[in-house]
Design a protein around this motif. Structure first.
Motif: not given
Length: 217
Positions: A163-171
């Motif tokens: 997820l981090a590799a595609v710029g997604i922040n976890i809420d």
């Protein structure tokens, strides 16, 4: 045939399903404890660590800001939601700050119940003493599922790295023995699903299945 399966199960007999139109090995239906005996020597049935990725765009998130960190407040909040017949999915409570003695409680719920929940919680503001309610329906849940993760360290790290590799922040994060779920922005759900799919090699390189048509004889 249904009766064939019934008798095989009753007498603990293996079932071998094959096509009369090809020489492929087909499928064995056997008891779980006998699975490996149907493989050639040196082979074994490998259980997929992650068997699938699921997503849900129908959820919303409510955050109760500034809840006094006192015994019974969380119970009062959940009781109000329960009395309103609202099912809660993921719940996160932050560690209270020593200087203020307050915390934040966030949870997800069906988006269709969002306004009902906000109304029920607003009635608790004076008795519980929280500061404000925040509502966000622009979220989605993405989950990876698989029984194999119980004995495979590093699955959570691999998921979060993807997820981090595609710029997604976890809420928000929720885990169980067979599922890891995260809440992300709704407009990033598709990217999160694709990232998880690629990270765990859930695509197939096998030749497309062939369906044979025949007379039934």
């Amino acid at each position: 045939h249904l009766r064939c399966v019934e008798y095989a199960r009753r007498n603990n007999m293996p079932i071998h399903v094959r096509s009369s139109f090809s020489e492929k090995h087909g499928t064995w239906v056997v008891a779980a404890e006998d699975v490996n005996s149907y493989f050639e020597e040196g082979q074994a049935m490998e259980q997929a660590i992650i068997s699938g990725v699921a997503h849900d765009r129908s959820e919303a998130k409510i955050t109760i800001v500034g809840v006094p960190d006192k015994v019974g407040n969380a119970a009062a909040i959940l009781r109000a939601l329960g009395d309103a017949l609202i099912n809660i999915d993921m719940i996160v409570q932050n560690v209270s700050a020593a200087a203020t003695g307050v915390t934040d409680i966030s949870f997800t719920l069906p988006g269709s119940d969002g306004q009902t929940a906000m109304t029920a919680l607003a009635r608790l503001k004076d008795s519980v003493g929280f500061e404000q309610l925040l509502y966000n329906d622009a979220v989605g849940k993405v989950s990876i599922v698989g029984a194999g993760m119980r004995s495979a360290p590093g699955i959570t790290a691999k998921f979060f790295e993807a997820l981090a590799a595609v710029g997604i922040n976890i809420d928000m994060i929720s885990t169980s023995e067979i599922r890891i779920s995260v809440v992300v922005a709704e407009n990033q759900v598709d990217a999160a699903v694709n990232a998880a799919h690629d990270a765990f090699d859930l695509g197939s390189d096998e030749v497309e299945a062939v369906v044979y048509g025949g007379t039934g004889r």
